[in-house]
Each structure stands twice: as C-alpha cells, then as structure tokens.
Design a protein around this motif. Sequence first.
Motif, mmCIF file in Angstrom:
data_model
loop_
_atom_site.group_PDB
_atom_site.id
_atom_site.type_symbol
_atom_site.label_atom_id
_atom_site.label_comp_id
_atom_site.label_asym_id
_atom_site.label_seq_id
_atom_site.Cartn_x
_atom_site.Cartn_y
_atom_site.Cartn_z
ATOM 1 N N ILE A 1 -8.323 1.047 13.011
ATOM 2 C CA ILE A 1 -7.196 0.782 13.904
ATOM 3 C C ILE A 1 -7.101 -0.721 14.130
ATOM 4 N N GLY A 2 -5.891 -1.265 14.037
ATOM 5 C CA GLY A 2 -5.628 -2.672 14.322
ATOM 6 C C GLY A 2 -4.647 -2.753 15.469
ATOM 7 N N ASP A 3 -5.108 -3.253 16.597
ATOM 8 C CA ASP A 3 -4.306 -3.255 17.816
ATOM 9 C C ASP A 3 -3.828 -1.832 18.119
ATOM 10 N N ASP A 4 -2.534 -1.548 17.932
ATOM 11 C CA ASP A 4 -2.021 -0.212 18.263
ATOM 12 C C ASP A 4 -1.549 0.560 17.035
ATOM 13 N N MET B 1 -5.688 -10.114 15.406
ATOM 14 C CA MET B 1 -5.613 -8.687 15.621
ATOM 15 C C MET B 1 -7.037 -8.135 15.707
ATOM 16 N N LYS B 2 -7.286 -7.383 16.778
ATOM 17 C CA LYS B 2 -8.580 -6.730 16.942
ATOM 18 C C LYS B 2 -8.615 -5.471 16.078
ATOM 19 N N LYS B 3 -9.712 -5.311 15.309
ATOM 20 C CA LYS B 3 -9.864 -4.140 14.452
ATOM 21 C C LYS B 3 -11.003 -3.267 14.970
ATOM 22 N N THR B 4 -10.697 -1.986 15.132
ATOM 23 C CA THR B 4 -11.678 -1.007 15.599
ATOM 24 C C THR B 4 -11.834 0.072 14.539
ATOM 25 N N LEU B 5 -13.089 0.417 14.227
ATOM 26 C CA LEU B 5 -13.365 1.450 13.241
ATOM 27 C C LEU B 5 -13.966 2.670 13.922
ATOM 28 N N VAL C 1 -14.727 -5.839 10.778
ATOM 29 C CA VAL C 1 -14.302 -5.027 11.914
ATOM 30 C C VAL C 1 -14.899 -5.613 13.188
ATOM 31 N N ASP C 2 -14.106 -5.651 14.256
ATOM 32 C CA ASP C 2 -14.576 -6.187 15.529
ATOM 33 C C ASP C 2 -15.450 -5.205 16.304
ATOM 34 N N GLU C 3 -15.126 -3.910 16.190
ATOM 35 C CA GLU C 3 -15.856 -2.898 16.956
ATOM 36 C C GLU C 3 -15.976 -1.627 16.120
ATOM 37 N N VAL C 4 -17.180 -1.036 16.147
ATOM 38 C CA VAL C 4 -17.407 0.233 15.463
ATOM 39 C C VAL C 4 -17.747 1.283 16.515
ATOM 40 N N ILE C 5 -17.021 2.389 16.482
ATOM 41 C CA ILE C 5 -17.273 3.494 17.412
ATOM 42 C C ILE C 5 -17.786 4.682 16.601
ATOM 43 N N ASP C 6 -18.955 5.176 16.974
ATOM 44 C CA ASP C 6 -19.533 6.339 16.299
ATOM 45 C C ASP C 6 -18.737 7.582 16.704
ATOM 46 N N ALA C 7 -18.058 8.158 15.732
ATOM 47 C CA ALA C 7 -17.229 9.338 16.001
ATOM 48 C C ALA C 7 -17.821 10.586 15.353
ATOM 49 N N ALA C 8 -19.109 10.542 15.036
ATOM 50 C CA ALA C 8 -19.761 11.637 14.312
ATOM 51 C C ALA C 8 -19.629 12.983 15.011
ATOM 52 N N ASP C 9 -19.618 12.994 16.315
ATOM 53 C CA ASP C 9 -19.493 14.247 17.066
ATOM 54 C C ASP C 9 -18.083 14.453 17.611
ATOM 55 N N SER C 10 -17.100 13.835 16.959
ATOM 56 C CA SER C 10 -15.738 13.865 17.492
ATOM 57 C C SER C 10 -14.728 14.319 16.448
ATOM 58 N N ILE C 11 -13.630 14.845 16.959
ATOM 59 C CA ILE C 11 -12.464 15.130 16.120
ATOM 60 C C ILE C 11 -11.523 13.948 16.297
ATOM 61 N N ASP D 1 -5.935 2.209 8.202
ATOM 62 C CA ASP D 1 -6.501 2.898 7.048
ATOM 63 C C ASP D 1 -7.206 4.170 7.503
ATOM 64 N N VAL D 2 -7.184 5.155 6.637
ATOM 65 C CA VAL D 2 -7.885 6.412 6.847
ATOM 66 C C VAL D 2 -8.550 6.751 5.521
ATOM 67 N N ALA D 3 -9.875 6.905 5.531
ATOM 68 C CA ALA D 3 -10.594 7.163 4.278
ATOM 69 C C ALA D 3 -11.970 7.745 4.578
ATOM 70 N N PRO D 4 -12.587 8.363 3.551
ATOM 71 C CA PRO D 4 -13.937 8.887 3.758
ATOM 72 C C PRO D 4 -14.948 7.795 4.133
ATOM 73 N N LYS D 5 -14.754 6.564 3.619
ATOM 74 C CA LYS D 5 -15.655 5.452 3.970
ATOM 75 C C LYS D 5 -14.858 4.158 3.959
ATOM 76 N N ILE D 6 -14.903 3.427 5.070
ATOM 77 C CA ILE D 6 -14.204 2.147 5.188
ATOM 78 C C ILE D 6 -15.249 1.066 5.448
ATOM 79 N N ASP D 7 -15.115 -0.068 4.740
ATOM 80 C CA ASP D 7 -16.039 -1.192 4.907
ATOM 81 C C ASP D 7 -15.931 -1.742 6.324
ATOM 82 N N GLU D 8 -17.073 -1.919 6.968
ATOM 83 C CA GLU D 8 -17.060 -2.413 8.355
ATOM 84 C C GLU D 8 -17.351 -3.901 8.478
ATOM 85 N N SER D 9 -17.359 -4.643 7.375
ATOM 86 C CA SER D 9 -17.724 -6.063 7.422
ATOM 87 C C SER D 9 -16.734 -6.931 8.206
#
Length: 169
Positions: A27-30, A1-5, A44-54, A34-42
């Motif tokens: 997000i894992g596949d579809d 399963m691909k994991k995207t943060l 994770v396959d892909e990290v997307i910077d969502a700082a300027d996003s809702i 998890d939803v949290a103030p901080k999630i460990d990215e160790s």
Amino acid sequence: MKKTLLKGGSVLTMDPALGDFRGDVLIGDDRILDVAPKIDESEVDEVIDAADSIVLPGLIDCHNHLWQAPIRGLASSCWGREYFGVIHPLAGRYRPQDMHDATFGAGSELLLNGVTTVFDFCHATNSTALPRIGGRARQVAPAAARFRILAVRSEGARDGPRDAAAHLA
C-alpha cells in the motif's frame, strides 16, 4: 509516499484473474500498489505481519438497505416498529428501474467511501415470485455489477408474501 507492506496474509483479491492466495499487499498512502505471493520489502517503510489475518481490498458494510437510498432520512425519527409503517409501504411503489437506480446510486456512494463489500437487506421484493419472474429483485445484481462491488443480497418481505402483497395494489 509512505509504503506499507501487509505480509503473509490470506489475500482475497476480488479479482478472478488473480484469485485468492496467501501473500502480500503493498500500500502506498491510500492506494494498493501491488498484490502478489511475495513482494520485496527492501524499499518499504513499514511491514505489518498479516499471517493470522484476512486481507481484502476495502471496508465491509454488513447491514444496508440499498433500495432505500432515495428515501434516506425519511424515517430518521422512527425508533421502533413505526419504521415499518413509514418505509415498507413505499416499497410497493418501486418499479424495477427504480430498484436498479437506487441500488446503483447507493453502491456508488459506498465505493466512494471505501466500502467494497455490502450485505444488502432487500426487503422490497414484495413477492417470493419476483426473483423468478424478473421484477424488482432482479435489478439489484446488474446494478451491483455495474459499480463493481461485492453485494450479498438477502431478500424477503417483513411478514412474508401475504403482508407484502397488500403493498402491491
């Protein structure tokens, strides 16, 4: 399963227990894992910077007429004002239970296709008094609550109550 943060976004959870916050969504596949103030990215396959996003769970349908689900396609050949002459007279035939059932069915279909927020143009209320006296308009909110979708409803009649009153007879 691909994991995207999705990292550091303004997260709108739609869950009163979690609330809204600046944080991460994993997000894992579809699926949302998890939803949290901080999630460990160790792991994770892909990290997307969502700082300027809702970040919110699902798609937004910004123009729908949920009450019309049972008659969908009836006016598919109408391209101008003829739509109103075909569809609006049918609104007067809807009973409160019809409104509830149509809204519930349309909302369920939206959820099956990933839509979690809808702006519903409910111009089948037929009277400005209906929301106060518990008629057709009151049936939309309970139906939306049953299928757990955020439904923002705009109510009204095309040309005001005088025009709509003609369809009540």
